[in-house]
Design a protein around this motif. Structure first.
Motif, mmCIF file in Angstrom:
data_model
loop_
_atom_site.group_PDB
_atom_site.id
_atom_site.type_symbol
_atom_site.label_atom_id
_atom_site.label_comp_id
_atom_site.label_asym_id
_atom_site.label_seq_id
_atom_site.Cartn_x
_atom_site.Cartn_y
_atom_site.Cartn_z
ATOM 1 N N THR A 273 -40.274 -27.874 -11.793
ATOM 2 C CA THR A 273 -39.143 -27.728 -10.883
ATOM 3 C C THR A 273 -37.925 -27.125 -11.582
ATOM 4 O O THR A 273 -36.986 -26.689 -10.907
ATOM 5 C CB THR A 273 -38.738 -29.082 -10.271
ATOM 6 O OG1 THR A 273 -38.260 -29.961 -11.302
ATOM 7 C CG2 THR A 273 -39.915 -29.729 -9.561
ATOM 8 N N VAL A 274 -37.949 -27.093 -12.917
ATOM 9 C CA VAL A 274 -36.844 -26.509 -13.682
ATOM 10 C C VAL A 274 -36.939 -24.985 -13.581
ATOM 11 O O VAL A 274 -38.024 -24.422 -13.721
ATOM 12 C CB VAL A 274 -36.907 -26.966 -15.150
ATOM 13 C CG1 VAL A 274 -35.772 -26.341 -15.955
ATOM 14 C CG2 VAL A 274 -36.855 -28.481 -15.242
ATOM 15 N N PRO A 275 -35.841 -24.278 -13.348
ATOM 16 C CA PRO A 275 -35.894 -22.810 -13.241
ATOM 17 C C PRO A 275 -36.488 -22.181 -14.498
ATOM 18 O O PRO A 275 -36.128 -22.537 -15.625
ATOM 19 C CB PRO A 275 -34.421 -22.418 -13.075
ATOM 20 C CG PRO A 275 -33.775 -23.626 -12.501
ATOM 21 C CD PRO A 275 -34.490 -24.797 -13.082
ATOM 22 N N ARG B 295 -30.534 -16.276 -8.405
ATOM 23 C CA ARG B 295 -29.149 -16.643 -8.113
ATOM 24 C C ARG B 295 -29.002 -18.160 -8.103
ATOM 25 O O ARG B 295 -29.705 -18.865 -7.381
ATOM 26 C CB ARG B 295 -28.744 -16.068 -6.754
ATOM 27 C CG ARG B 295 -27.316 -16.419 -6.344
ATOM 28 C CD ARG B 295 -26.955 -15.727 -5.046
ATOM 29 N NE ARG B 295 -25.685 -16.188 -4.526
ATOM 30 C CZ ARG B 295 -24.495 -15.774 -4.949
ATOM 31 N NH1 ARG B 295 -24.439 -14.864 -5.901
ATOM 32 N NH2 ARG B 295 -23.384 -16.245 -4.416
ATOM 33 N N GLY B 296 -28.101 -18.651 -8.930
ATOM 34 C CA GLY B 296 -27.885 -20.090 -9.023
ATOM 35 C C GLY B 296 -26.914 -20.407 -10.135
ATOM 36 O O GLY B 296 -26.229 -19.527 -10.680
ATOM 37 N N ARG B 297 -26.859 -21.685 -10.495
ATOM 38 C CA ARG B 297 -25.902 -22.132 -11.504
ATOM 39 C C ARG B 297 -26.174 -21.500 -12.865
ATOM 40 O O ARG B 297 -25.253 -21.097 -13.580
ATOM 41 C CB ARG B 297 -25.966 -23.653 -11.605
ATOM 42 C CG ARG B 297 -25.044 -24.212 -12.684
ATOM 43 C CD ARG B 297 -25.557 -25.510 -13.235
ATOM 44 N NE ARG B 297 -24.912 -25.862 -14.475
ATOM 45 C CZ ARG B 297 -25.417 -26.679 -15.377
ATOM 46 N NH1 ARG B 297 -26.600 -27.214 -15.170
ATOM 47 N NH2 ARG B 297 -24.772 -26.967 -16.472
ATOM 48 N N ARG C 196 -23.706 -19.291 -15.133
ATOM 49 C CA ARG C 196 -23.339 -19.702 -16.493
ATOM 50 C C ARG C 196 -23.603 -18.568 -17.480
ATOM 51 O O ARG C 196 -22.802 -18.315 -18.380
ATOM 52 C CB ARG C 196 -24.118 -20.956 -16.878
ATOM 53 C CG ARG C 196 -23.912 -21.391 -18.323
ATOM 54 C CD ARG C 196 -24.493 -22.768 -18.590
ATOM 55 N NE ARG C 196 -24.549 -23.075 -20.004
ATOM 56 C CZ ARG C 196 -23.499 -23.406 -20.746
ATOM 57 N NH1 ARG C 196 -22.300 -23.467 -20.199
ATOM 58 N NH2 ARG C 196 -23.631 -23.673 -22.036
ATOM 59 N N TYR C 197 -24.739 -17.896 -17.333
ATOM 60 C CA TYR C 197 -25.064 -16.785 -18.231
ATOM 61 C C TYR C 197 -24.003 -15.693 -18.140
ATOM 62 O O TYR C 197 -23.527 -15.187 -19.169
ATOM 63 C CB TYR C 197 -26.447 -16.228 -17.877
ATOM 64 C CG TYR C 197 -26.807 -14.969 -18.623
ATOM 65 C CD1 TYR C 197 -27.232 -15.012 -19.944
ATOM 66 C CD2 TYR C 197 -26.713 -13.727 -17.997
ATOM 67 C CE1 TYR C 197 -27.552 -13.853 -20.626
ATOM 68 C CE2 TYR C 197 -27.035 -12.567 -18.670
ATOM 69 C CZ TYR C 197 -27.459 -12.633 -19.980
ATOM 70 O OH TYR C 197 -27.773 -11.480 -20.657
ATOM 71 N N ASN C 198 -23.612 -15.325 -16.938
ATOM 72 C CA ASN C 198 -22.605 -14.272 -16.771
ATOM 73 C C ASN C 198 -21.271 -14.671 -17.387
ATOM 74 O O ASN C 198 -20.587 -13.841 -18.011
ATOM 75 C CB ASN C 198 -22.435 -13.948 -15.287
ATOM 76 C CG ASN C 198 -23.672 -13.301 -14.692
ATOM 77 O OD1 ASN C 198 -24.436 -12.638 -15.383
ATOM 78 N ND2 ASN C 198 -23.881 -13.501 -13.398
ATOM 79 N N ASP D 163 -30.720 -27.376 -8.006
ATOM 80 C CA ASP D 163 -29.705 -26.433 -8.467
ATOM 81 C C ASP D 163 -28.363 -26.746 -7.807
ATOM 82 O O ASP D 163 -28.304 -27.095 -6.619
ATOM 83 C CB ASP D 163 -30.127 -25.006 -8.136
ATOM 84 C CG ASP D 163 -29.264 -23.988 -8.855
ATOM 85 O OD1 ASP D 163 -29.541 -23.705 -10.032
ATOM 86 O OD2 ASP D 163 -28.308 -23.488 -8.244
ATOM 87 N N LEU D 164 -27.300 -26.612 -8.587
ATOM 88 C CA LEU D 164 -25.958 -26.933 -8.114
ATOM 89 C C LEU D 164 -25.285 -25.770 -7.413
ATOM 90 O O LEU D 164 -24.160 -25.919 -6.917
ATOM 91 C CB LEU D 164 -25.094 -27.404 -9.292
ATOM 92 C CG LEU D 164 -25.590 -28.664 -10.000
ATOM 93 C CD1 LEU D 164 -24.727 -28.976 -11.200
ATOM 94 C CD2 LEU D 164 -25.616 -29.848 -9.037
ATOM 95 N N GLY D 165 -25.922 -24.614 -7.367
ATOM 96 C CA GLY D 165 -25.378 -23.483 -6.631
ATOM 97 C C GLY D 165 -24.678 -22.474 -7.520
ATOM 98 O O GLY D 165 -24.155 -22.805 -8.595
ATOM 99 N N ALA D 166 -24.683 -21.219 -7.054
ATOM 100 C CA ALA D 166 -24.064 -20.146 -7.833
ATOM 101 C C ALA D 166 -22.552 -20.303 -7.920
ATOM 102 O O ALA D 166 -21.918 -19.767 -8.838
ATOM 103 C CB ALA D 166 -24.418 -18.789 -7.216
#
Length: 227
Positions: free
Chosen positions: A63-65, A137-139, A143-145, A187-190
């Motif tokens: 379930t982890v991205p 697309r997600g948290r 974070r990476y960006n 996921d906590l969202g983008a």
């Protein structure tokens, strides 16, 4: 190839001699590829059989991205199904896997610290999982960006390398918490970092960006009532 309109170039590249000798060499290559494919499939079945006893933990890890069956099996093989039982925190686990910067301080000056050489099998897997995770697309993508901008920008390869290592570190902490809690990852969202910032922090950031775009300019903020 069709959408790129390169079929004519492909036909031109394939025009030439293809003798019986070339066919023999191609057949030999295909036979070797088939042998390796069979070996990989057999090993996959054996590994799946060994990991069947931890099916619940493997399901949580997937379930982890960025985590698929292969990354989950590598985790179970090198770290185990319950790292929280023998490592008190995800930071301890990151230190054991050497996915945290080393301390290099001399004369009260902190220098660049490289990660260690441990985690021979799981660390490359986590880095590959990180590359996969930031495509969604997600948290983690957000974070990476943010990290790339902080470390030097998109045009700096070293910034991307540092940022993806940090994402691999984050994935390790997420997997640790998922196994400890027994709950799948959500996921906590983008917009997680945007929502977390206070209006004052957001305003200060935008003012700094305007100052960079217009050096020396005077920026006046007019309250909504006055406007």
């Amino acid at each position: 190839m069709r959408t790129a309109g390169k079929l004519a170039d492909l036909s031109m590249a394939l025009t030439g001699r293809f003798t019986e000798h070339h066919a023999l060499l191609c057949g030999l290559h295909q036979d070797r590829i088939a042998v390796f494919g069979t070996a990989v499939a057999d090993l996959g079945e054996r590994i799946a059989g060994k990991a069947a006893r931890w099916q619940r933990e493997a399901g949580l890890l997937t379930t982890v991205p960025g985590f698929g069956d292969i990354v989950a099996w590598a985790w179970l093989g090198e770290i185990g199904p319950a790292p929280h039982r023998y490592l008190a925190s995800p930071g301890k686990l990151a230190s054991w896997v050497t996915l945290c910067p080393g301390n290099n301080i001399s004369a009260r000056k902190r220098k660049h610290g490289r990660t260690g050489d441990a985690g021979t099998y799981i660390k490359p897997m986590l880095v590959q999982a990180a590359w996969s995770a930031i495509r969604v697309r997600g948290r983690l993508q957000a974070r990476y960006n943010r990290l790339v901008r902080r470390f030097g920008g998109e045009k700096n390869p070293a910034a991307k390398k540092k940022a993806i290592t940090a994402i691999a570190h984050t994935l390790l902490k997420i997997a640790y918490q998922v196994l400890k809690s027994g709950q799948p990852y959500r996921d906590l969202g983008a917009d997680f970092y945007t929502r977390r910032e206070s209006p004052e922090q957001r305003q200060a950031y935008l003012l700094r960006q305007l100052q960079k775009l217009n050096p020396g300019a005077t920026i006046t903020i007019t309250p909504p009532e006055a406007a």
